[in-house]
Design a protein around this motif. Structure first.
Motif, PDB file in Angstrom:
ATOM      1  N   VAL A   1       2.724   3.558  -5.464  1.00 32.10           N
ATOM      2  CA  VAL A   1       1.694   4.171  -6.308  1.00 32.10           C
ATOM      3  C   VAL A   1       1.161   3.174  -7.332  1.00 32.10           C
ATOM      4  O   VAL A   1      -0.049   3.037  -7.530  1.00 32.10           O
ATOM      5  CB  VAL A   1       2.246   5.426  -7.034  1.00 32.10           C
ATOM      6  CG1 VAL A   1       1.263   5.909  -8.103  1.00 32.10           C
ATOM      7  CG2 VAL A   1       2.523   6.537  -6.028  1.00 32.10           C
TER       8      VAL A   1
ATOM      9  N   TYR B   1       6.517   6.441  -3.913  1.00 32.31           N
ATOM     10  CA  TYR B   1       5.780   6.088  -2.698  1.00 32.31           C
ATOM     11  C   TYR B   1       4.372   6.679  -2.706  1.00 32.31           C
ATOM     12  O   TYR B   1       4.151   7.805  -3.156  1.00 32.31           O
ATOM     13  CB  TYR B   1       6.515   6.591  -1.462  1.00 32.31           C
ATOM     14  CG  TYR B   1       7.874   5.970  -1.259  1.00 32.31           C
ATOM     15  CD1 TYR B   1       8.021   4.599  -1.099  1.00 32.31           C
ATOM     16  CD2 TYR B   1       9.015   6.773  -1.229  1.00 32.31           C
ATOM     17  CE1 TYR B   1       9.277   4.039  -0.915  1.00 32.31           C
ATOM     18  CE2 TYR B   1      10.271   6.216  -1.042  1.00 32.31           C
ATOM     19  CZ  TYR B   1      10.400   4.846  -0.876  1.00 32.31           C
ATOM     20  OH  TYR B   1      11.637   4.299  -0.703  1.00 32.31           O
ATOM     21  N   SER B   2       3.456   5.902  -2.166  1.00 27.56           N
ATOM     22  CA  SER B   2       2.098   6.386  -1.932  1.00 27.56           C
ATOM     23  C   SER B   2       2.005   6.751  -0.453  1.00 27.56           C
ATOM     24  O   SER B   2       1.864   5.881   0.405  1.00 27.56           O
ATOM     25  CB  SER B   2       1.083   5.299  -2.284  1.00 27.56           C
ATOM     26  OG  SER B   2      -0.218   5.695  -1.938  1.00 27.56           O
ATOM     27  N   GLY B   3       2.127   8.021  -0.144  1.00 31.31           N
ATOM     28  CA  GLY B   3       2.163   8.439   1.246  1.00 31.31           C
ATOM     29  C   GLY B   3       3.562   8.319   1.815  1.00 31.31           C
ATOM     30  O   GLY B   3       4.554   8.262   1.081  1.00 31.31           O
ATOM     31  N   VAL B   4       3.651   8.240   3.123  1.00 36.04           N
ATOM     32  CA  VAL B   4       4.939   8.161   3.811  1.00 36.04           C
ATOM     33  C   VAL B   4       5.272   6.691   4.064  1.00 36.04           C
ATOM     34  O   VAL B   4       4.512   5.987   4.731  1.00 36.04           O
ATOM     35  CB  VAL B   4       4.903   8.925   5.147  1.00 36.04           C
ATOM     36  CG1 VAL B   4       6.255   8.820   5.865  1.00 36.04           C
ATOM     37  CG2 VAL B   4       4.526  10.379   4.915  1.00 36.04           C
TER      38      VAL B   4
ATOM     39  N   ASN C   1       3.008   1.415   4.164  1.00 37.94           N
ATOM     40  CA  ASN C   1       2.973   2.816   4.578  1.00 37.94           C
ATOM     41  C   ASN C   1       3.126   2.954   6.089  1.00 37.94           C
ATOM     42  O   ASN C   1       2.991   1.993   6.843  1.00 37.94           O
ATOM     43  CB  ASN C   1       1.723   3.536   4.052  1.00 37.94           C
ATOM     44  CG  ASN C   1       0.436   3.082   4.703  1.00 37.94           C
ATOM     45  OD1 ASN C   1       0.404   2.708   5.868  1.00 37.94           O
ATOM     46  ND2 ASN C   1      -0.648   3.113   3.946  1.00 37.94           N
ATOM     47  N   GLN C   2       3.408   4.151   6.498  1.00 36.70           N
ATOM     48  CA  GLN C   2       3.782   4.425   7.882  1.00 36.70           C
ATOM     49  C   GLN C   2       2.708   4.001   8.872  1.00 36.70           C
ATOM     50  O   GLN C   2       3.000   3.441   9.925  1.00 36.70           O
ATOM     51  CB  GLN C   2       4.080   5.923   8.038  1.00 36.70           C
ATOM     52  CG  GLN C   2       4.730   6.298   9.348  1.00 36.70           C
ATOM     53  CD  GLN C   2       5.079   7.778   9.377  1.00 36.70           C
ATOM     54  OE1 GLN C   2       4.238   8.620   9.050  1.00 36.70           O
ATOM     55  NE2 GLN C   2       6.304   8.088   9.739  1.00 36.70           N
ATOM     56  N   PHE C   3       1.440   4.196   8.507  1.00 42.73           N
ATOM     57  CA  PHE C   3       0.343   3.898   9.428  1.00 42.73           C
ATOM     58  C   PHE C   3       0.264   2.406   9.740  1.00 42.73           C
ATOM     59  O   PHE C   3      -0.031   2.011  10.861  1.00 42.73           O
ATOM     60  CB  PHE C   3      -0.989   4.377   8.824  1.00 42.73           C
ATOM     61  CG  PHE C   3      -2.181   4.073   9.687  1.00 42.73           C
ATOM     62  CD1 PHE C   3      -2.466   4.845  10.804  1.00 42.73           C
ATOM     63  CD2 PHE C   3      -3.014   3.001   9.403  1.00 42.73           C
ATOM     64  CE1 PHE C   3      -3.558   4.562  11.607  1.00 42.73           C
ATOM     65  CE2 PHE C   3      -4.101   2.709  10.195  1.00 42.73           C
ATOM     66  CZ  PHE C   3      -4.381   3.489  11.299  1.00 42.73           C
ATOM     67  N   ASP C   4       0.558   1.569   8.721  1.00 41.00           N
ATOM     68  CA  ASP C   4       0.417   0.121   8.887  1.00 41.00           C
ATOM     69  C   ASP C   4       1.691  -0.561   9.349  1.00 41.00           C
ATOM     70  O   ASP C   4       1.694  -1.771   9.575  1.00 41.00           O
ATOM     71  CB  ASP C   4      -0.030  -0.511   7.565  1.00 41.00           C
ATOM     72  CG  ASP C   4      -1.443  -0.102   7.198  1.00 41.00           C
ATOM     73  OD1 ASP C   4      -2.291  -0.029   8.105  1.00 41.00           O
ATOM     74  OD2 ASP C   4      -1.696   0.148   6.007  1.00 41.00           O
TER      75      ASP C   4
ATOM     76  N   ASN D   1       0.814  -1.222   0.000  1.00 45.15           N
ATOM     77  CA  ASN D   1       0.000   0.000   0.000  1.00 45.15           C
ATOM     78  C   ASN D   1       0.841   1.262   0.000  1.00 45.15           C
ATOM     79  O   ASN D   1       0.308   2.369  -0.076  1.00 45.15           O
ATOM     80  CB  ASN D   1      -0.982   0.012   1.191  1.00 45.15           C
ATOM     81  CG  ASN D   1      -0.280  -0.051   2.541  1.00 45.15           C
ATOM     82  OD1 ASN D   1       0.934   0.100   2.643  1.00 45.15           O
ATOM     83  ND2 ASN D   1      -1.052  -0.285   3.588  1.00 45.15           N
ATOM     84  N   GLY D   2       2.156   1.104   0.052  1.00 46.17           N
ATOM     85  CA  GLY D   2       3.043   2.259   0.000  1.00 46.17           C
ATOM     86  C   GLY D   2       3.599   2.536  -1.380  1.00 46.17           C
ATOM     87  O   GLY D   2       4.474   3.394  -1.546  1.00 46.17           O
TER      88      GLY D   2
END
Length: 442
Positions: free
Chosen positions: A298, A321-324, A357-360, A295-296
């Motif tokens: 594009v 990257y998609s997001g951080v 991504n950073q959140f996951d 998910n990180g």
């Protein structure tokens, strides 16, 4: 009629997340301006460089080799000039002597790259030598030199070759797309392996979450009476070679033994494809399929990438990257290695680049063991993971060895299933390293 499906005892069902790339066709990655080609990309002895700074090289030219039996040569993936030979980080986490080559964009192929002739006219010994000279290793991630696998001692009687098309690691779809788009190369490579070890029975094992791959392989082997397919239940780690042998043949490889001890040789479908290229085209192993996903990213993709291409460039070719990004992993989430830099190069064992991504990517807080024994239930090797991990925490290496720590395949099933979120596989990996270091020192 529905195919019979095969499986093994133990294992888990993690989120597979293959839908990100399983329907995406293979694309050729743009060649990099500079490649970083490590002189050790395989299990065994590292190569010595046979080129120096300032030398001109061509695609497919041998640039490193070793006299050791358990080793394979290294080849240039571009044409250009050797700029330097330096210690450089690799996806395995270690620094390795690396040949840096600047491409001249001429794509000139070395004159040693030429078809090796009709397979029917090649002897077993000649096939094994072609595979060795092409620098082919296990493409499933283990990177064991293939010619060594195909050279069992005379007393080990091989009767079956199994091709591993399970690809049970979550996210990864490189083998899947290979079987869908180039099944003929997979089957040709299998036939070459069978001739190399003088057997007339070949089996291609594929998990049942890849129906299009199963269909295409079946078409190719329809008129091959010595080759059959085996449909495997989707379960992790179905692709572990001992689990694969157990599921398909019922033969049990004893702890500490090898597949050859039960009359079987196992190779990855990607390895078979590389063997096909080495015989049909004379092209050594200079590129591989890499699943770039998560998910990180594009634009998740399945790309054919030149060995030595920096991760950073591959990621950029997939839209960046998609997001951080929170974590970049070489391989998949279960057995892959988190990277501290994206300057590391794609090597022969790089099956995937996974960006989360950073959140996951946060780490959950470890809790005390609740004695649920789930790690014991899912261990495909039949170990007591919590016991070994506890000894690891206490630096009791001898006690951990008594509980067969070295037999752990580091699949990560125990850590995944643990409700207390204990890093079991990481602790077992640590204790294995300590045990092996102690043995080497003796």
């Amino acid at each position: 009629m529905k195919d019979k499906t095969f499986s093994f005892k133990g294992g888990i069902h993690p989120p597979y997340s293959k839908e990100l790339t399983e329907s995406i066709s293979l694309t050729q990655a743009l060649p990099p301006k500079i490649v970083y080609i490590p002189l050790q990309q395989h299990i065994g002895a590292p190569c010595d460089p046979i080129v120096k700074s300032g030398d001109k090289v061509k695609i497919g030219q041998k640039i490193g080799d070793s006299q050791a039996f358990v080793s394979v040569p290294i080849h240039s993936s571009v044409s250009g000039t050797v700029k330097n030979i330096i210690d450089f980080p690799t996806p395995t986490g270690s620094k390795v002597k690396t040949i840096v080559i600047e491409s001249d964009d001429s794509y000139e192929i070395c004159d040693t790259v030429k078809p090796m002739g009709d397979i029917n006219n090649l002897t077993s010994k000649e096939i094994i030598e072609i595979i060795r000279e092409a620098g082919i290793t296990g493409m499933g991630g283990a990177t064991f030199p293939t010619h060594v696998k195909l050279s069992p001692p005379p007393e080990k009687k091989i009767d079956t070759v199994i091709l591993n098309g399970a690809e049970c690691e979550p996210y990864l779809t490189s083998d899947h797309r290979l079987m869908v788009e180039h099944p003929q190369k997979v089957v040709f490579g299998l036939k070459a392996i069978m001739k190399a070890v003088n057997v007339n029975k070949g089996i291609i094992g594929i998990e049942d979450n890849k129906p299009d791959a199963i269909k295409n392989i079946k078409k190719i082997i329809a008129n091959e009476p010595s080759i059959q397919d085996a449909v495997l239940k989707t379960k992790y780690p179905q692709g572990g070679e001992k689990r694969l042998i157990d599921a398909i043949t019922g033969r049990k490889v004893p702890p500490g033994a090898l597949p050859m001890d039960v009359g079987i040789v196992v190779n990855n479908v990607g390895t078979a494809s590389a063997i096909a290229d080495s015989i049909q085209k004379g092209m050594p192993l200079i590129e591989r399929i890499v699943t770039v996903t998560g998910n990180g990213i594009v634009q998740p993709s399945n790309m054919i990438v030149k060995i030595g291409t920096p991760f950073k460039e591959v990621i950029e070719q997939c839209g960046g990257y998609s997001g951080v990004p929170g974590k970049v992993i070489s391989g998949g989430p279960m057995m892959g290695f988190a990277q501290y830099t994206t300057e590391v190069p794609v090597i022969k064992g790089t099956s995937g680049i996974l960006v989360i991504n950073q959140f996951d990517a946060y780490s959950e807080i470890e809790q005390p063991c609740i004695k649920c024994a789930r790690c014991v239930d899912v261990c495909p090797v039949g170990l007591l993971p919590i016991k070994i991990a506890n000894y690891s925490q206490k630096s009791k290496w001898d006690e951990a060895e008594e509980y067969n720590a070295l037999y752990c395949i580091e699949c990560g099933s125990c850590s995944f299933i643990c409700p207390a979120k204990r890093p079991l596989v990481q602790r077992i990996r640590l204790v294995k390293g300590e045990i092996l270091a102690k043995k080497r020192s003796k």
